[in-house]
Design a protein around this motif. Structure first.
Motif, mmCIF file in Angstrom:
data_model
loop_
_atom_site.group_PDB
_atom_site.id
_atom_site.type_symbol
_atom_site.label_atom_id
_atom_site.label_comp_id
_atom_site.label_asym_id
_atom_site.label_seq_id
_atom_site.Cartn_x
_atom_site.Cartn_y
_atom_site.Cartn_z
ATOM 1 N N GLU A 1 33.792 32.675 23.460
ATOM 2 C CA GLU A 1 33.563 32.845 22.032
ATOM 3 C C GLU A 1 32.595 34.003 21.803
ATOM 4 O O GLU A 1 31.513 34.042 22.363
ATOM 5 C CB GLU A 1 32.983 31.564 21.432
ATOM 6 N N VAL A 2 33.022 34.931 20.971
ATOM 7 C CA VAL A 2 32.181 36.081 20.644
ATOM 8 C C VAL A 2 31.118 35.661 19.642
ATOM 9 O O VAL A 2 31.412 35.032 18.629
ATOM 10 C CB VAL A 2 33.025 37.225 20.072
ATOM 11 N N GLN A 3 29.887 36.030 19.941
ATOM 12 C CA GLN A 3 28.784 35.725 19.037
ATOM 13 C C GLN A 3 27.850 36.932 18.925
ATOM 14 O O GLN A 3 27.598 37.619 19.905
ATOM 15 C CB GLN A 3 27.990 34.523 19.521
ATOM 16 N N LEU A 4 27.367 37.150 17.713
ATOM 17 C CA LEU A 4 26.342 38.153 17.456
ATOM 18 C C LEU A 4 25.190 37.433 16.777
ATOM 19 O O LEU A 4 25.377 36.814 15.729
ATOM 20 C CB LEU A 4 26.866 39.275 16.559
ATOM 21 N N GLN A 5 24.025 37.523 17.377
ATOM 22 C CA GLN A 5 22.861 36.818 16.856
ATOM 23 C C GLN A 5 21.831 37.841 16.409
ATOM 24 O O GLN A 5 21.229 38.524 17.236
ATOM 25 C CB GLN A 5 22.275 35.905 17.920
ATOM 26 N N ALA A 6 21.636 37.928 15.098
ATOM 27 C CA ALA A 6 20.665 38.869 14.542
ATOM 28 C C ALA A 6 19.326 38.174 14.324
ATOM 29 O O ALA A 6 19.277 36.993 13.988
ATOM 30 C CB ALA A 6 21.171 39.441 13.228
ATOM 31 N N SER A 7 18.261 38.934 14.485
ATOM 32 C CA SER A 7 16.930 38.380 14.273
ATOM 33 C C SER A 7 15.967 39.510 13.923
ATOM 34 O O SER A 7 16.282 40.689 14.088
ATOM 35 C CB SER A 7 16.451 37.656 15.532
ATOM 36 N N GLY A 8 14.784 39.135 13.429
ATOM 37 C CA GLY A 8 13.726 40.104 13.221
ATOM 38 C C GLY A 8 13.469 40.505 11.781
ATOM 39 O O GLY A 8 12.570 41.299 11.519
ATOM 40 N N GLY A 9 14.225 39.983 10.850
ATOM 41 C CA GLY A 9 13.968 40.309 9.457
ATOM 42 C C GLY A 9 12.677 39.679 8.975
ATOM 43 O O GLY A 9 12.033 38.910 9.688
ATOM 44 N N GLY A 10 12.293 40.012 7.756
ATOM 45 C CA GLY A 10 11.082 39.438 7.202
ATOM 46 C C GLY A 10 10.605 40.195 5.985
ATOM 47 O O GLY A 10 11.347 41.007 5.411
ATOM 48 N N LEU A 11 9.389 39.921 5.608
ATOM 49 C CA LEU A 11 8.766 40.542 4.442
ATOM 50 C C LEU A 11 7.758 41.581 4.904
ATOM 51 O O LEU A 11 6.919 41.301 5.776
ATOM 52 C CB LEU A 11 8.070 39.471 3.600
ATOM 53 N N VAL A 12 7.846 42.760 4.324
ATOM 54 C CA VAL A 12 6.939 43.837 4.695
ATOM 55 C C VAL A 12 6.615 44.650 3.446
ATOM 56 O O VAL A 12 7.432 44.720 2.513
ATOM 57 C CB VAL A 12 7.564 44.724 5.794
ATOM 58 N N GLN A 13 5.455 45.243 3.425
ATOM 59 C CA GLN A 13 5.086 46.105 2.295
ATOM 60 C C GLN A 13 5.735 47.473 2.438
ATOM 61 O O GLN A 13 6.051 47.922 3.554
ATOM 62 C CB GLN A 13 3.575 46.272 2.229
ATOM 63 N N ALA A 14 5.912 48.126 1.330
ATOM 64 C CA ALA A 14 6.464 49.472 1.350
ATOM 65 C C ALA A 14 5.621 50.369 2.256
ATOM 66 O O ALA A 14 4.391 50.296 2.243
ATOM 67 C CB ALA A 14 6.502 50.044 -0.064
ATOM 68 N N GLY A 15 6.317 51.164 3.051
ATOM 69 C CA GLY A 15 5.645 52.014 4.011
ATOM 70 C C GLY A 15 5.497 51.389 5.385
ATOM 71 O O GLY A 15 5.149 52.072 6.351
ATOM 72 N N GLY A 16 5.782 50.104 5.467
ATOM 73 C CA GLY A 16 5.649 49.401 6.732
ATOM 74 C C GLY A 16 6.884 49.527 7.606
ATOM 75 O O GLY A 16 7.830 50.269 7.288
ATOM 76 N N SER A 17 6.872 48.784 8.709
ATOM 77 C CA SER A 17 7.943 48.856 9.701
ATOM 78 C C SER A 17 8.420 47.466 10.097
ATOM 79 O O SER A 17 7.656 46.496 10.042
ATOM 80 C CB SER A 17 7.457 49.585 10.965
ATOM 81 N N LEU A 18 9.671 47.404 10.491
ATOM 82 C CA LEU A 18 10.264 46.200 11.042
ATOM 83 C C LEU A 18 11.287 46.613 12.084
ATOM 84 O O LEU A 18 11.871 47.696 11.986
ATOM 85 C CB LEU A 18 10.980 45.376 9.969
ATOM 86 N N ARG A 19 11.526 45.735 13.040
ATOM 87 C CA ARG A 19 12.605 45.957 13.989
ATOM 88 C C ARG A 19 13.512 44.728 13.971
ATOM 89 O O ARG A 19 13.042 43.609 14.153
ATOM 90 C CB ARG A 19 12.102 46.202 15.408
ATOM 91 N N VAL A 20 14.775 44.961 13.744
ATOM 92 C CA VAL A 20 15.755 43.884 13.822
ATOM 93 C C VAL A 20 16.562 44.046 15.101
ATOM 94 O O VAL A 20 16.774 45.163 15.577
ATOM 95 C CB VAL A 20 16.674 43.839 12.583
ATOM 96 N N SER A 21 16.975 42.916 15.654
ATOM 97 C CA SER A 21 17.701 42.905 16.918
ATOM 98 C C SER A 21 19.015 42.167 16.752
ATOM 99 O O SER A 21 19.143 41.293 15.888
ATOM 100 C CB SER A 21 16.876 42.202 17.997
ATOM 101 N N CYS A 22 19.961 42.497 17.596
ATOM 102 C CA CYS A 22 21.260 41.828 17.571
ATOM 103 C C CYS A 22 21.737 41.653 19.002
ATOM 104 O O CYS A 22 21.996 42.639 19.689
ATOM 105 C CB CYS A 22 22.264 42.647 16.777
ATOM 106 N N GLN A 23 21.836 40.413 19.428
ATOM 107 C CA GLN A 23 22.316 40.133 20.781
ATOM 108 C C GLN A 23 23.761 39.693 20.723
ATOM 109 O O GLN A 23 24.109 38.779 19.964
ATOM 110 C CB GLN A 23 21.463 39.069 21.456
ATOM 111 N N ALA A 24 24.574 40.322 21.555
ATOM 112 C CA ALA A 24 25.995 40.020 21.615
ATOM 113 C C ALA A 24 26.323 39.220 22.860
ATOM 114 O O ALA A 24 25.720 39.413 23.913
ATOM 115 C CB ALA A 24 26.799 41.311 21.606
ATOM 116 N N SER A 25 27.283 38.316 22.726
ATOM 117 C CA SER A 25 27.726 37.538 23.878
ATOM 118 C C SER A 25 29.192 37.196 23.721
ATOM 119 O O SER A 25 29.723 37.196 22.606
ATOM 120 C CB SER A 25 26.898 36.257 24.012
#
Length: 121
Positions: A1-25
């Motif tokens: 079974e193909v799965q994509l699992q995304a993670s890493g979202g959230g709340l950040v102030q303007a000018g800030g940074s975030l990293r989102v990830s996606c693991q495939a299997s």
């Protein structure tokens, strides 16, 4: 079974940074492009960035060029989207996808569940 699992979202102030990830299997083949799309309330899903597996060729939407960086770790079957200098207009649900090269959702056969990124002003 193909799965994509995304993670890493959230709340950040303007000018800030975030990293989102996606693991495939569960992929039966190794060659596929991974992409990130986003959908804001009331708007259509739009391409943000994508990256091929073999050459690392990348695409960025004009709205994120110079601020976002896509990468992938093939050994971990994981793609990343580093988002810097975030703006309130980047607020959206971010979806990862796997499929053929392209900036249209139709190019992608598999989708993750989405992760919410909220940028406050």
């Amino acid at each position: 079974e193909v799965q994509l699992q995304a993670s890493g979202g959230g709340l950040v102030q303007a000018g800030g940074s975030l990293r989102v990830s996606c693991q495939a299997s569960g992929f039966a083949r190794d060659v596929y492009t991974m992409g990130w799309f986003r959908q804001a309330p009331g708007k259509e899903r739009e391409a943000v960035s994508c990256i091929t597996r073999s050459t690392g060729r990348t695409y960025y939407a004009d709205a994120v060029k110079g601020r976002f960086t896509i990468s992938r770790d093939n050994a971990k079957n994981t793609a990343y989207l580093q988002m810097n200098s975030l703006k309130p207009e980047d607020t959206a649900v971010y979806y990862c996808a796997a499929g053929r090269w392209g900036n249209s959702p139709r190019a992608y056969d598999y989708w993750g569940q989405g992760t919410l990124v909220t940028v406050s002003s």
